[in-house]
Design a protein around this motif. Structure first.
Motif, PDB file in Angstrom:
ATOM      1  N   GLU A 165       0.837  -1.206   0.000  1.00  0.00           N
ATOM      2  CA  GLU A 165       0.000   0.000   0.000  1.00  0.00           C
ATOM      3  C   GLU A 165       0.867   1.250   0.000  1.00  0.00           C
ATOM      4  OE1 GLU A 165      -3.326   2.423  -0.020  1.00  0.00           O
ATOM      5  OE2 GLU A 165      -3.018   0.308  -0.538  1.00  0.00           O
ATOM      6  N   LEU A 166       1.956   1.231   0.775  1.00  0.00           N
ATOM      7  CA  LEU A 166       2.870   2.376   0.776  1.00  0.00           C
ATOM      8  C   LEU A 166       3.447   2.593  -0.618  1.00  0.00           C
ATOM      9  CD1 LEU A 166       4.546   4.580   2.132  1.00  0.00           C
ATOM     10  CD2 LEU A 166       6.180   2.796   2.825  1.00  0.00           C
ATOM     11  N   ASP A 167       3.832   1.518  -1.281  1.00  0.00           N
ATOM     12  CA  ASP A 167       4.374   1.627  -2.634  1.00  0.00           C
ATOM     13  C   ASP A 167       3.351   2.262  -3.575  1.00  0.00           C
ATOM     14  OD1 ASP A 167       6.401   1.068  -4.677  1.00  0.00           O
ATOM     15  OD2 ASP A 167       5.013  -0.459  -5.394  1.00  0.00           O
ATOM     16  N   ARG A 168       2.104   1.849  -3.468  1.00  0.00           N
ATOM     17  CA  ARG A 168       1.055   2.406  -4.322  1.00  0.00           C
ATOM     18  C   ARG A 168       0.880   3.901  -4.077  1.00  0.00           C
ATOM     19  NH1 ARG A 168      -4.008   4.016  -4.208  1.00  0.00           N
ATOM     20  NH2 ARG A 168      -4.048   3.818  -1.940  1.00  0.00           N
ATOM     21  N   THR A 184      12.994   7.081  -3.674  1.00  0.00           N
ATOM     22  CA  THR A 184      13.925   6.362  -2.796  1.00  0.00           C
ATOM     23  C   THR A 184      13.185   5.355  -1.936  1.00  0.00           C
ATOM     24  OG1 THR A 184      15.399   8.286  -2.728  1.00  0.00           O
ATOM     25  CG2 THR A 184      15.645   6.645  -0.979  1.00  0.00           C
ATOM     26  N   ALA A 185      12.056   5.758  -1.375  1.00  0.00           N
ATOM     27  CA  ALA A 185      11.281   4.850  -0.532  1.00  0.00           C
ATOM     28  C   ALA A 185      10.768   3.666  -1.344  1.00  0.00           C
ATOM     29  CB  ALA A 185      10.118   5.596   0.115  1.00  0.00           C
ATOM     30  N   ARG A 186      10.348   3.905  -2.567  1.00  0.00           N
ATOM     31  CA  ARG A 186       9.918   2.808  -3.434  1.00  0.00           C
ATOM     32  C   ARG A 186      11.102   1.890  -3.768  1.00  0.00           C
ATOM     33  NH1 ARG A 186       7.671   4.597  -8.624  1.00  0.00           N
ATOM     34  NH2 ARG A 186       7.284   2.361  -8.821  1.00  0.00           N
ATOM     35  N   GLY A 187      12.280   2.482  -3.955  1.00  0.00           N
ATOM     36  CA  GLY A 187      13.467   1.676  -4.188  1.00  0.00           C
ATOM     37  C   GLY A 187      13.776   0.779  -3.001  1.00  0.00           C
ATOM     38  N   TRP A 188      13.614   1.319  -1.793  1.00  0.00           N
ATOM     39  CA  TRP A 188      13.849   0.508  -0.595  1.00  0.00           C
ATOM     40  C   TRP A 188      12.874  -0.664  -0.543  1.00  0.00           C
ATOM     41  CZ3 TRP A 188      10.605  -0.052   3.845  1.00  0.00           C
ATOM     42  CH2 TRP A 188      11.189  -0.791   4.888  1.00  0.00           C
ATOM     43  N   LEU A 205      15.320   2.930  -9.367  1.00  0.00           N
ATOM     44  CA  LEU A 205      14.610   3.958  -8.606  1.00  0.00           C
ATOM     45  C   LEU A 205      15.583   4.852  -7.838  1.00  0.00           C
ATOM     46  CD1 LEU A 205      11.654   1.727  -7.424  1.00  0.00           C
ATOM     47  CD2 LEU A 205      11.429   3.789  -8.823  1.00  0.00           C
ATOM     48  N   PHE A 206      16.636   4.273  -7.273  1.00  0.00           N
ATOM     49  CA  PHE A 206      17.638   5.102  -6.590  1.00  0.00           C
ATOM     50  C   PHE A 206      18.317   6.046  -7.584  1.00  0.00           C
ATOM     51  CE2 PHE A 206      18.219   1.268  -3.601  1.00  0.00           C
ATOM     52  CZ  PHE A 206      17.158   1.690  -2.812  1.00  0.00           C
TER      53      PHE A 206
END
Length: 454
Positions: free
Chosen positions: A369-372, A391-395, A409-410
């Motif tokens: 959900e966070l990724d979305r 960055t958060a999506r890359g993590w 993504l990074f």
């Protein structure tokens, strides 16, 4: 990522058809290694095929050892499958193979593989043969014997060990056998898709020009947050809002999410601006990641441990409009402190969570959900908020074990905001070959395919 137990594999076409779904894209110029646990598929590893100059002597041995080190992270593995996804035309490699068969008499096995492979390859067939033999030796010594291997080109594929022209005649079997395999059809039916390779196209987030209403709201919230970055009440309010967003996503079934993702309604401008502004505060950004993976207690205890709070005004900024979102079951009043007695000693620290060392398994549903949400926020505009979202999506992708997507993504985050520190640190982990702790263990690893999907 590990393969789910409920998928039935009946032949090599199914195994090779599973690989692009596991990675999210059809690999090129790549070695894909899959561990085996008895008759069950384990973890999937993709690495670039080495240059021909590295396929002799110490360079070849170093490459094989690197592959071994990654695969040994699967403690339950007792074997390996290898697939060489190559990228040259069939005709060119067929000519090279014939030349190698005639001219390379120093290694009969290399000559046999080269003469019969006729699979489009960026590497000389004799070089591929040396690479396969070195991997066999290295993995065999490690207790991970190669059970089978295949060469997959742009138009044809074949077994790397089969030299019988009656069943493995050049140029190989049509690639459509993989694309039309029973397992591939089942995965498509379950909602899986194979997209473009990471880095091959400009991310959609970088193509967007931004949404003026969201960006205007973001700047307004950023002004309101000024002077409150170390305020405990404001920290709690930010986590409250993010929890409401997570809970709203949790009310959708997995199937509904897949079906509606492409045409999903955007977040309200005021709320999107609030979330983007909160990502511009590094401590809040990190707390959101930790909360999604390990729960609010971990986010709050870690903030206390780092001495993040210095009092502040004690009154959080006004909240965005949240009436459209379901009430969060565990959230208290805006800015209210977390559960009494929660300490860093009772919950995982930020470092352990960000490296995937704790908790035993993350909340994959909340991370999805966070990724979305981060995808939506990144599409609203550029600047530091977009760099934080990328960055958060890359993590999240790194936690899933999808290093290629994480690195892309990074890189995009660094292009958006040069020197963005978290992106640089996480990218360095990937370059060093560090695997997320959750990705190392089958019981904790991300499962792309919903076991309940029909």
């Amino acid at each position: 990522m590990t393969a789910p137990d409920h998928l039935k594999i009946t032949g090599p076409e199914d195994i090779l058809g599973f690989i692009p779904h596991s990675l999210g894209y059809w690999p090129a110029n790549s070695l894909v290694a899959m561990t085996m646990q008895g008759k069950r598929l384990g973890a999937t590893l993709r690495v670039d095929l080495p240059d021909a100059s590295r396929c002799r002597g110490p360079g070849l041995a170093a490459f094989a050892l690197t592959v071994r080190d990654y695969l040994e992270a699967d403690d339950a593995a007792d074997g390996t499958l290898l697939a060489f996804f190559t990228g040259r035309s069939v005709e060119a490699v067929a000519e090279d193979a014939a030349e190698d068969a005639a001219g390379d008499a120093t290694d009969s096995a290399e000559g046999e593989l080269g003469a019969d492979s006729a699979v489009d390859s960026a590497l000389d067939p004799a070089v591929l043969a040396r690479l396969l033999r070195e991997l066999e030796r290295t993995l065999g010594r490690a207790g991970l014997p190669v059970r089978d291997a295949w060469l997959v080109g742009e138009r044809y594929w074949r077994n790397a060990f089969c030299l019988d022209p009656s069943c493995c005649a050049p140029p190989g079997r049509p690639i459509e056998e993989i694309r039309n395999s029973r397992l591939n059809a089942e995965l498509v039916f379950r909602g899986s898709s194979v997209g473009a390779a990471p880095g091959r196209s400009t991310p959609a987030a970088l193509q967007e020009q931004g949404e003026p209403a969201v960006l205007e709201a973001e700047e307004g919230w950023a002004r309101d947050f000024s002077g409150r970055w170390r305020d405990r009440a404001q920290f709690g309010a930010v986590l409250d809002v993010w929890e409401r967003v997570f809970d709203a996503g949790g009310h959708r079934s997995a199937r509904a999410t897949k079906a509606s993702q492409a045409g999903e309604a955007a977040l309200p401008a005021g709320l999107a601006g609030y979330l983007r502004a909160s990502l511009r505060v590094a401590a809040w950004r990190d707390a959101v990641l930790v909360m999604a993976a390990a729960g609010r207690d971990a986010a709050e205890a870690g903030a206390e441990e780092f001495g993040m709070f210095d009092g502040g005004p004690g009154n959080p900024a006004a909240l965005p409009e949240l009436d459209a979102l379901p009430a969060a079951e565990s959230a208290g009043a805006p800015g209210e402190a977390g559960p009494a007695g929660a300490t860093a000693a009772e919950t995982p620290g930020y470092g352990d969570v960000l490296l995937g060392l704790a908790p035993p398994a993350p909340d994959w549903g909340r991370l999805a959900e966070l990724d979305r949400v981060l995808r939506q926020l990144g599409n609203c505009g550029g600047g530091e908020a977009r760099a934080a979202a990328l960055t958060a999506r890359g993590w999240i992708e790194w936690c899933r074990g999808r290093g290629s997507f994480a690195d892309a993504l990074f890189t995009a985050a660094g292009a958006e905001q040069p020197g963005y520190r978290l992106a640089e640190l996480l990218a360095e982990l990937g370059r060093r070959g560090t695997l997320c702790g959750w990705a190392r263990r089958r019981e904790a690893a991300w499962q792309k395919f919903d076991p309940d999907a029909a």
